[in-house]
Write a protein that holds these residues in place. Structure first.
Motif, PDB file in Angstrom:
ATOM      1  N   LEU A  45      38.141  77.188  33.699  1.00 56.67           N
ATOM      2  CA  LEU A  45      37.738  77.053  35.103  1.00 56.67           C
ATOM      3  C   LEU A  45      36.389  76.349  35.202  1.00 56.67           C
ATOM      4  O   LEU A  45      36.214  75.421  36.005  1.00 56.67           O
ATOM      5  N   LEU A  46      35.440  76.747  34.363  1.00 53.08           N
ATOM      6  CA  LEU A  46      34.119  76.117  34.400  1.00 53.08           C
ATOM      7  C   LEU A  46      34.205  74.655  33.970  1.00 53.08           C
ATOM      8  O   LEU A  46      33.562  73.781  34.558  1.00 53.08           O
ATOM      9  N   GLY A  47      35.000  74.377  32.922  1.00 54.47           N
ATOM     10  CA  GLY A  47      35.122  73.013  32.424  1.00 54.47           C
ATOM     11  C   GLY A  47      35.759  72.068  33.414  1.00 54.47           C
ATOM     12  O   GLY A  47      35.509  70.849  33.381  1.00 54.47           O
ATOM     13  N   ALA A  48      36.586  72.604  34.298  1.00 54.16           N
ATOM     14  CA  ALA A  48      37.231  71.751  35.296  1.00 54.16           C
ATOM     15  C   ALA A  48      36.240  71.274  36.355  1.00 54.16           C
ATOM     16  O   ALA A  48      36.491  70.270  37.041  1.00 54.16           O
ATOM     17  N   VAL A  49      35.102  71.968  36.492  1.00 59.18           N
ATOM     18  CA  VAL A  49      34.140  71.601  37.530  1.00 59.18           C
ATOM     19  C   VAL A  49      33.456  70.281  37.219  1.00 59.18           C
ATOM     20  O   VAL A  49      33.136  69.509  38.127  1.00 59.18           O
ATOM     21  N   ASN A  50      33.212  69.974  35.936  1.00 51.27           N
ATOM     22  CA  ASN A  50      32.557  68.704  35.622  1.00 51.27           C
ATOM     23  C   ASN A  50      33.483  67.731  34.899  1.00 51.27           C
ATOM     24  O   ASN A  50      33.040  66.716  34.381  1.00 51.27           O
ATOM     25  N   GLY A  51      34.777  68.032  34.863  1.00 56.80           N
ATOM     26  CA  GLY A  51      35.745  67.103  34.309  1.00 56.80           C
ATOM     27  C   GLY A  51      35.965  67.194  32.816  1.00 56.80           C
ATOM     28  O   GLY A  51      36.776  66.449  32.271  1.00 56.80           O
ATOM     29  N   VAL A  84      26.417  67.778  38.306  1.00 57.29           N
ATOM     30  CA  VAL A  84      26.774  69.040  37.651  1.00 57.29           C
ATOM     31  C   VAL A  84      26.039  69.157  36.323  1.00 57.29           C
ATOM     32  O   VAL A  84      26.142  68.276  35.465  1.00 57.29           O
ATOM     33  N   GLY A  85      25.314  70.243  36.160  1.00 57.64           N
ATOM     34  CA  GLY A  85      24.686  70.559  34.885  1.00 57.64           C
ATOM     35  C   GLY A  85      25.428  71.697  34.226  1.00 57.64           C
ATOM     36  O   GLY A  85      25.778  72.683  34.883  1.00 57.64           O
ATOM     37  N   VAL A  86      25.697  71.566  32.924  1.00 54.40           N
ATOM     38  CA  VAL A  86      26.508  72.549  32.202  1.00 54.40           C
ATOM     39  C   VAL A  86      25.754  73.050  30.981  1.00 54.40           C
ATOM     40  O   VAL A  86      25.200  72.260  30.209  1.00 54.40           O
ATOM     41  N   VAL A 162      24.929  71.317  41.265  1.00 58.63           N
ATOM     42  CA  VAL A 162      25.780  72.395  40.775  1.00 58.63           C
ATOM     43  C   VAL A 162      25.357  72.740  39.358  1.00 58.63           C
ATOM     44  O   VAL A 162      25.161  71.841  38.537  1.00 58.63           O
ATOM     45  N   LEU A 163      25.212  74.018  39.073  1.00 59.99           N
ATOM     46  CA  LEU A 163      24.826  74.479  37.748  1.00 59.99           C
ATOM     47  C   LEU A 163      25.920  75.404  37.229  1.00 59.99           C
ATOM     48  O   LEU A 163      26.282  76.390  37.876  1.00 59.99           O
ATOM     49  N   VAL A 164      26.484  75.069  36.051  1.00 53.35           N
ATOM     50  CA  VAL A 164      27.569  75.834  35.445  1.00 53.35           C
ATOM     51  C   VAL A 164      27.051  76.446  34.146  1.00 53.35           C
ATOM     52  O   VAL A 164      26.614  75.731  33.251  1.00 53.35           O
ATOM     53  N   LEU A 165      27.106  77.764  34.057  1.00 53.77           N
ATOM     54  CA  LEU A 165      26.530  78.481  32.920  1.00 53.77           C
ATOM     55  C   LEU A 165      27.574  79.399  32.299  1.00 53.77           C
ATOM     56  O   LEU A 165      28.136  80.264  32.976  1.00 53.77           O
ATOM     57  N   ASP A 166      27.829  79.198  31.007  1.00 56.47           N
ATOM     58  CA  ASP A 166      28.809  80.013  30.285  1.00 56.47           C
ATOM     59  C   ASP A 166      28.048  81.013  29.415  1.00 56.47           C
ATOM     60  O   ASP A 166      27.471  80.660  28.395  1.00 56.47           O
ATOM     61  N   GLU A 167      27.991  82.266  29.837  1.00 52.01           N
ATOM     62  CA  GLU A 167      27.262  83.345  29.154  1.00 52.01           C
ATOM     63  C   GLU A 167      25.796  82.982  28.920  1.00 52.01           C
ATOM     64  O   GLU A 167      25.315  82.951  27.782  1.00 52.01           O
ATOM     65  N   PRO A 168      25.041  82.728  29.994  1.00 50.49           N
ATOM     66  CA  PRO A 168      23.666  82.244  29.826  1.00 50.49           C
ATOM     67  C   PRO A 168      22.692  83.285  29.307  1.00 50.49           C
ATOM     68  O   PRO A 168      21.622  82.927  28.800  1.00 50.49           O
ATOM     69  N   THR A 169      23.002  84.575  29.428  1.00 51.02           N
ATOM     70  CA  THR A 169      22.053  85.600  28.989  1.00 51.02           C
ATOM     71  C   THR A 169      22.478  86.290  27.705  1.00 51.02           C
ATOM     72  O   THR A 169      21.860  87.265  27.286  1.00 51.02           O
ATOM     73  N   SER A 170      23.520  85.792  27.044  1.00 48.29           N
ATOM     74  CA  SER A 170      24.089  86.519  25.906  1.00 48.29           C
ATOM     75  C   SER A 170      23.125  86.653  24.740  1.00 48.29           C
ATOM     76  O   SER A 170      23.215  87.607  23.962  1.00 48.29           O
ATOM     77  N   ALA A 171      22.199  85.695  24.582  1.00 52.06           N
ATOM     78  CA  ALA A 171      21.260  85.758  23.461  1.00 52.06           C
ATOM     79  C   ALA A 171      19.849  86.125  23.913  1.00 52.06           C
ATOM     80  O   ALA A 171      18.917  86.026  23.122  1.00 52.06           O
ATOM     81  N   LEU A 172      19.702  86.544  25.164  1.00 55.44           N
ATOM     82  CA  LEU A 172      18.373  86.823  25.700  1.00 55.44           C
ATOM     83  C   LEU A 172      18.073  88.313  25.696  1.00 55.44           C
ATOM     84  O   LEU A 172      18.950  89.140  25.967  1.00 55.44           O
TER      85      LEU A 172
END
Length: 552
Positions: A45-51, A84-86, A162-172
């Motif tokens: 779903l996230l990958g479809a946002v920026n092609g 779009v930023g990913v 648009v900002l798309v973030l896949d698990e942005p806090t997982s290592a924080l």
């Protein structure tokens, strides 16, 4: 801003669509949380946002995805970069330069941003994410959490709509995660940026979300407000599950909301003591007698940077230790030094009378096993069975040992499958089986819950407790405070390469505002860590405890 019009995505060889008949409209200036278990299609779903889906991933996309009126079918990802930023799950895989400052500027250079604007944006982003002291550091020398903040910053400097973030806090660490989410929320509120976040740690993000998109696993999506989404959700953060147990209405989404309702519950729990995290016979304090690993005055340095400063630590059989601390506090460096492969300037480590850093790698594996932050770093062969066979050979174990361990940890993984095609949980199980084939008495795990959904985390908790029950000493370096609360007997907190707290989990993490789990914050000053402990205390005598599990 973002529209999915009857979108379906089917990958080559798949028996059914990953996304099916998705209709979705996300307006400008909203923070949208994307939820669902591992493998249900969140990344698609996230990958479809920026092609990226399907231009780079392959497969067939039907329907139409538009961003600010631009169709991702006609415009490839490079033409959407200004919109779009990913940021993906693995920050290191996306870096293209050598230093922090260069990485923050690189994306703007590709878009032709004027130099004076670039300089201003770099400074703003360094301050926004709290990484100004790292500006000249080499990316490869940063901790996983520091790399993740740089990856987010490299996208923010482009000022995407648009900002798309896949698990942005997982290592924080918890504090850094709050800072990053606060920065993202400011972008939404002040600049009108539309943000999509896929995140398994719902307790961190849910309270900030305007909208929740849930993927139940059949290819469709369900959209609603956060309050509506968690009412009957199969996966929910601890404050929501505590609210269900206590009968609160409306259900709280944040610790602050829950504390306002918790007075009567604290009164009911007054004078009662929570049960220990580890049930009898599964390790823990009762069995923690023999010292498995003893470290004395360990010092680790990289050039002029001292990552570990004279740390001494004893690990006991049957004990699960959570190693916690801010990003860059020296946790990973300490684990590698204990295992023997990492650089150690001075100090000694003793396992069964042997220093693992002073013996060949094959013998060291039989003393201490280490699963690194990115488990796949230890996987380099073409199939699961090949990895298992190689592990047996390198460990001097009987043929079939590693495969039997894997079948015990994660049954049903095809032997011919490529390790890179496994889920996060399956890869973690494979690497752990590879390490356990040498039968080490001490097992070190570096951020093992990254990428795991709640049900997988439940299973992993049971696995860690079982390893302790077998008489091993287990250390888990983690920023996941909820996992630590459910799993650890003891917590060690590091800061600037030194141990600043060491003691029973209930004492150490309850006393720490940063590392306390949600239940502890809600019911403070009482020392409750988990919803299960509260449910056990409220259950009538002689009646079994009825409480929903974290991943139920």
């Amino acid at each position: 801003m973002i529209t999915f019009d009857d979108v379906s995505v089917t990958y080559t060889g798949a028996g059914r669509p990953t996304l099916r008949d998705v209709r979705l409209h996300l307006p400008e200036g909203e923070l949208c949380l994307v939820t669902g278990r591992t493998g249900v299609g969140k990344s698609t779903l996230l990958g479809a946002v920026n092609g990226l889906v399907p231009h780079f991933t392959g497969g067939h996309l039907s329907g139409e995805v538009t961003v600010a009126g631009v169709s991702t079918r006609q415009a490839p990802p490079q033409e959407l970069a200004h919109l779009v930023g990913v940021v993906g799950q693995d920050p290191l895989a996306g870096f293209v330069t050598d230093t922090v400052e260069e990485e923050l500027a690189y994306g703007m250079e590709q878009l032709g941003t004027p130099p004076d604007v670039m300089r201003k944006r770099v400074e703003e982003t360094l301050d926004l994410l709290g990484i100004a002291p790292l500006r000249h550091r080499a990316l490869r020398t940063l901790s996983g959490g520091q790399q993740q903040r740089v990856a987010i910053g490299s996208v923010l400097t482009r000022h995407p709509r648009v900002l798309v973030l896949d698990e942005p806090t997982s290592a924080l660490d918890p504090t850094a995660a709050e800072e990053v989410l606060a920065a993202i929320t400011r972008l939404v509120h002040d600049l009108g940026t539309t943000v999509l976040i896929a995140e398994h740690r719902l307790e961190r993000v849910l309270q900030h979300a305007d909208r929740v998109v849930h993927l139940p696993g059949d290819g469709r999506v369900a959209v609603g407000t956060p309050a509506a989404a968690v009412r009957d959700a199969d996966v929910a953060p601890p404050v929501v599950r505590l609210g269900r147990l206590a009968g609160w209405d409306p259900l709280p989404l944040s610790v602050r909301d829950a504390r306002r309702l918790a007075g009567p519950l604290r009164e009911r729990l007054a004078g009662r003591a929570p049960e220990a995290v580890a049930p009898p016979g599964t390790g823990g304090a009762d069995n923690a007698r023999e010292t498995v690993l003893a470290a004395r005055d360990v010092v680790v340095g990289y050039g002029s940077v001292r990552a570990v400063r004279g740390v001494s630590l004893d690990l006991a059989a049957g004990e699960v230790v959570a190693l916690m601390g801010r990003n860059g506090s020296g946790k990973s460096s300490l684990l590698w030094a204990l295992q023997g492969s990492g650089p150690r300037r001075s100090g000694r480590v003793d396992v069964a009378g042997t220093d693992p850093g002073r013996v060949p790698a094959r013998k060291a594996r039989g003393l201490v096993g280490l699963v690194p932050q990115t488990a796949s770093d230890l996987l380099y062969l073409e199939s699961v069975d090949a990895e298992c066979a190689q592990a047996d050979q390198e460990s001097g174990a009987a043929p079939g040992t590693a495969r039997a361990l894997l079948d015990d940890l994660a049954p049903g993984i095809p032997g011919a499958r490529h390790p890179r095609d496994l889920s996060e949980g399956q890869r973690l199980a494979l690497v752990l089986a590879v390490q356990l084939a040498a039968a080490p008495r001490a097992v070190l795990l570096d951020e093992p819950t990254r990428g795991l959904d709640l049900p997988a985390k439940e299973r992993f908790t049971a696995l860690v407790r079982r390893l302790a029950g077998e008489g091993r000493a287990v250390v888990v370096a983690t920023h996941d405070v909820e996992f630590a609360a459910r799993t650890a007997d003891r917590v060690v907190i590091t800061a600037e390469g030194e141990i600043v707290a060491d003691g029973p989990a209930a004492e150490v993490i309850v006393a720490s505002p940063a590392f306390a789990p949600q239940v502890a914050k809600v019911l403070a000053p009482q020392a409750w860590l988990t919803v299960e402990q509260v449910a056990g205390a409220l259950a009538p005598a002689g009646r079994p405890v009825a409480v929903e599990r974290a991943g139920a």
